[in-house]
Every structure is written in structure tokens, then in C-alpha cells.
Design an enzyme around this catalytic site. Structure first.
Site, PDB file in Angstrom:
ATOM      1  N   PHE A  15       0.368  -6.342   7.235  1.00 42.55           N
ATOM      2  CA  PHE A  15       0.257  -5.064   7.937  1.00 42.55           C
ATOM      3  C   PHE A  15      -1.070  -4.957   8.667  1.00 42.55           C
ATOM      4  O   PHE A  15      -1.881  -4.088   8.382  1.00 42.55           O
ATOM      5  CB  PHE A  15       0.393  -3.921   6.933  1.00 42.55           C
ATOM      6  CG  PHE A  15       1.685  -3.951   6.166  1.00 42.55           C
ATOM      7  CD1 PHE A  15       2.874  -3.562   6.761  1.00 42.55           C
ATOM      8  CD2 PHE A  15       1.716  -4.393   4.852  1.00 42.55           C
ATOM      9  CE1 PHE A  15       4.068  -3.588   6.068  1.00 42.55           C
ATOM     10  CE2 PHE A  15       2.914  -4.424   4.136  1.00 42.55           C
ATOM     11  CZ  PHE A  15       4.090  -4.024   4.748  1.00 42.55           C
ATOM     12  N   GLY A  41      -6.531  -5.087  -1.767  1.00 51.73           N
ATOM     13  CA  GLY A  41      -5.199  -5.123  -1.141  1.00 51.73           C
ATOM     14  C   GLY A  41      -4.954  -6.439  -0.425  1.00 51.73           C
ATOM     15  O   GLY A  41      -5.070  -6.541   0.799  1.00 51.73           O
ATOM     16  N   GLY A  70       2.875  -4.304  -5.448  1.00 52.11           N
ATOM     17  CA  GLY A  70       3.237  -3.444  -4.329  1.00 52.11           C
ATOM     18  C   GLY A  70       2.804  -2.011  -4.502  1.00 52.11           C
ATOM     19  O   GLY A  70       2.696  -1.506  -5.622  1.00 52.11           O
ATOM     20  N   SER A 118      -7.066  -2.725  -9.252  1.00 50.13           N
ATOM     21  CA  SER A 118      -8.358  -2.690  -8.584  1.00 50.13           C
ATOM     22  C   SER A 118      -9.445  -1.979  -9.390  1.00 50.13           C
ATOM     23  O   SER A 118     -10.573  -2.460  -9.518  1.00 50.13           O
ATOM     24  CB  SER A 118      -8.133  -2.038  -7.215  1.00 50.13           C
ATOM     25  OG  SER A 118      -9.218  -1.302  -6.834  1.00 50.13           O
ATOM     26  N   ASP A 135      -8.035  -1.626   1.596  1.00 53.44           N
ATOM     27  CA  ASP A 135      -6.683  -1.600   2.167  1.00 53.44           C
ATOM     28  C   ASP A 135      -5.660  -1.690   1.027  1.00 53.44           C
ATOM     29  O   ASP A 135      -4.689  -2.424   1.098  1.00 53.44           O
ATOM     30  CB  ASP A 135      -6.521  -2.788   3.137  1.00 53.44           C
ATOM     31  CG  ASP A 135      -5.272  -2.669   3.999  1.00 53.44           C
ATOM     32  OD1 ASP A 135      -4.747  -1.547   4.156  1.00 53.44           O
ATOM     33  OD2 ASP A 135      -4.816  -3.715   4.511  1.00 53.44           O
ATOM     34  N   HIS A 138      -2.197   3.728  -0.989  1.00 54.50           N
ATOM     35  CA  HIS A 138      -2.501   4.861  -0.124  1.00 54.50           C
ATOM     36  C   HIS A 138      -2.224   6.216  -0.754  1.00 54.50           C
ATOM     37  O   HIS A 138      -2.479   7.245  -0.143  1.00 54.50           O
ATOM     38  CB  HIS A 138      -1.731   4.733   1.196  1.00 54.50           C
ATOM     39  CG  HIS A 138      -2.273   3.649   2.064  1.00 54.50           C
ATOM     40  ND1 HIS A 138      -1.591   3.151   3.149  1.00 54.50           N
ATOM     41  CD2 HIS A 138      -3.423   2.957   2.002  1.00 54.50           C
ATOM     42  CE1 HIS A 138      -2.312   2.210   3.719  1.00 54.50           C
ATOM     43  NE2 HIS A 138      -3.422   2.064   3.038  1.00 54.50           N
TER      44      HIS A 138
HETATM   45  N1  SAH Z   1      -4.342  -6.219   3.482  1.00 55.24           N
HETATM   46  C1  SAH Z   1      -2.909  -6.487   3.512  1.00 55.24           C
HETATM   47  C2  SAH Z   1      -2.062  -5.288   3.206  1.00 55.24           C
HETATM   48  C3  SAH Z   1      -2.313  -4.669   1.856  1.00 55.24           C
HETATM   49  S1  SAH Z   1      -0.989  -3.634   1.371  1.00 55.24           S
HETATM   50  C4  SAH Z   1      -2.508  -7.104   4.868  1.00 55.24           C
HETATM   51  O1  SAH Z   1      -3.359  -7.493   5.641  1.00 55.24           O
HETATM   52  O2  SAH Z   1      -1.327  -7.212   5.164  1.00 55.24           O
HETATM   53  C5  SAH Z   1      -1.626  -2.842  -0.052  1.00 55.24           C
HETATM   54  C6  SAH Z   1      -1.672  -3.716  -1.296  1.00 55.24           C
HETATM   55  O3  SAH Z   1      -2.395  -2.985  -2.277  1.00 55.24           O
HETATM   56  C7  SAH Z   1      -0.323  -4.047  -1.927  1.00 55.24           C
HETATM   57  O4  SAH Z   1      -0.138  -5.444  -1.971  1.00 55.24           O
HETATM   58  C8  SAH Z   1      -0.386  -3.457  -3.341  1.00 55.24           C
HETATM   59  O5  SAH Z   1       0.160  -4.286  -4.338  1.00 55.24           O
HETATM   60  C9  SAH Z   1      -1.873  -3.299  -3.542  1.00 55.24           C
HETATM   61  N2  SAH Z   1      -2.257  -2.243  -4.462  1.00 55.24           N
HETATM   62  C10 SAH Z   1      -1.910  -0.930  -4.416  1.00 55.24           C
HETATM   63  N3  SAH Z   1      -2.510  -0.239  -5.389  1.00 55.24           N
HETATM   64  C11 SAH Z   1      -3.270  -1.129  -6.080  1.00 55.24           C
HETATM   65  C12 SAH Z   1      -4.132  -1.035  -7.214  1.00 55.24           C
HETATM   66  N4  SAH Z   1      -4.345   0.137  -7.823  1.00 55.24           N
HETATM   67  N5  SAH Z   1      -4.738  -2.153  -7.661  1.00 55.24           N
HETATM   68  C13 SAH Z   1      -4.529  -3.337  -7.060  1.00 55.24           C
HETATM   69  N6  SAH Z   1      -3.735  -3.492  -5.977  1.00 55.24           N
HETATM   70  C14 SAH Z   1      -3.112  -2.409  -5.501  1.00 55.24           C
HETATM   71 MG    MG Z   2      -3.340  -1.345   5.638  1.00 57.01          MG
END
Ligand code: SAH
Ligand code: MG
Length: 203
Positions: A15, A41, A70, A118, A135, A138
């Protein structure tokens, strides 16, 4: 950018439009302070390749954190679900594709994947960051928890980048924009904006 890495970044699943990837890459290349780089992310490794390419050039290491299960909107039945990213127990799992992306890009020496939540990783982290890219999830609680957990680690003169910042609510969810406002409030200076990517520096 090295042509093979540029091609790998463009081809990777994820993304991040090319112009934002390019801006992320340039922000990382421009880092002026010592210390590791941190991405929250990883997903399938697209942004990681943009960052990894800069890390090769600058002789740095990129840590990238993801539980690989995810975000909310990536679960089955939601807008960003990818049915090919499901494990043998039926759960979202982007780790195998992430690993292939980094292997095929030849970035395994500069990219360190940390698999887990995270905020849990941050609880045990102690090193000041030269660069931080947020990233991850959300949802408001997740996004603000990432800010609370990671932004304090950004070194003086270090770079903070935030993705999916949409000033107009019609374009996307609020939380990443709220993180951006918090950063400005915390004294970060905005040094770049490309699409929904914001680049800030700690004064
Ligand atoms: N940077 C990526 C997109 C990241 S999408 C790109 O370039 O395409 C967001 C990611 O954050 C997802 O894979 C999801 O698994 C992760 N995520 C969401 N909440 C999280 C958390 N609390 N701890 C770790 N990873 C998390
Ligand atoms: Mg993003």
C-alpha cells in the site's frame, strides 16, 4: 536508486504508491543522525524495500515490526483483504510473502524483521532511532499506542515519517492525521509531504 531495487519496490505487494515510496526512500537517505531505522507495519515488504535500498546506500539497518496478522481492514470480508494471505488455520499471515520480497530484493543483510505486536516490541526497545516510519494499524487506539510507544525513541535531529495522513476526512481515516498533528504539537518540524506521506524532523 539501484534499478533492481527500484523494480523490486515497485513490484512488491502493498500500500505505497511509487511517489510516496520515492519520498520515503529520499527521507531515509537524508538521515543525518546515527542509529537504527524502525518501520512499524511491514506487511508484504513494499515500503521495507524502499527503506532497505536507502539502508544499503547509507550502511544502516532497518528493523521492521509486524505481527503479520493484518489490520482490521485486512481481515476476511473487509476492504483490504487479500485471500491469498491466509495461513493453514485460516488466519491472515503476510510473513511468508514479506520474506520472499526481502529475499528476492537481496536485502536480508540490512532488513531485520521483528514479528510481534508493535507495542510489546517497544516495551523492550531501548535504542534511539535515527528514522521511524509509522504505517501500522489505523484504529485509533492502535495508532495512538504506536505513537506513544515509538516516537519517544526518535533521536534529536532524527526523522519521523507517517503514512496515510489525510487532512480531509473524505480521503481516509482520522488516526494517522491525528498522529501527524501530535508530532507538530510535540515540536517536530514538517520537512516533506507527498501524497499521504508526511516527513518530520525532531528539532
Ligand atoms: N508498510 C506496508 C503496509 C503496512 S499495512 C506497505 O508498504 O505496504 C499495516 C500493517 O500493520 C499490517 O501488516 C498489520 O499486520 C500491521 N499491524 C497492525 N497493527 C499492528 C500492531 N499492533 N502490531 C504490529 N503490527 C500491526
Ligand atoms: Mg499505509
Amino acid at each position: 536508486m539501484r534499478p533492481d531495487l527500484l523494480a523490486a519496490a515497485r513490484a512488491a505487494r502493498g500500500f505505497l504508491p511509487d511517489d510516496e515510496g520515492q519520498a520515503l526512500h529520499e527521507a531515509a537517505l537524508g538521515v543525518v543522525v546515527d542509529g537504527p531505522w524502525m518501520e512499524i507495519g511491514s506487511y508484504c515488504g513494499k515500503s521495507t524495500v524502499w527503506l532497505g535500498a536507502a539502508a544499503v546506500e547509507r550502511g544502516r539497518t532497518v528493523f521492521t515490526v509486524d505481527h503479520h496478522r493484518g489490520s482490521e481492514e485486512m481481515q476476511a470480508g473487509w476492504e483490504h483483504h487479500d485471500a491469498s494471505l491466509v495461513d493453514d488455520a485460516g488466519r491472515m499471515d503476510s510473513l511468508p510473502v514479506f520474506r520472499r520480497t526481502i529475499r528476492d530484493a537481496g536485502l536480508e543483510d540490512v532488513v531485520v524483521a521483528v514479528v510481534g505486536r508493535s507495542t510489546t516490541v517497544a516495551e523492550h526497545w531501548t535504542t534511539a532511532l535515527a528514522f521511524c516510519f509509522i504505517d501500522g494499524g489505523h484504529a485509533a487506539d492502535i495508532a495512538h499506542a504506536d505513537y506513544d510507544a515509538w516516537v519517544p525513541f526518535v533521536a534529536e535531529g532524527g526523522t519521523l515519517t507517517i503514512h496515510d495522513v489525510f487532512p480531509d476526512p473524505a480521503d481516509g481515516g482520522r488516526p494517522p492525521y491525528e498522529l501527524y498533528l501530535r508530532a507538530l504539537d510535540d515540536g517536530f518540524v514538517e520537512t516533506g509531504a507527498t501524497g499521504s506521506l508526511r516527513v518530520l524532523h525532531r528539532a
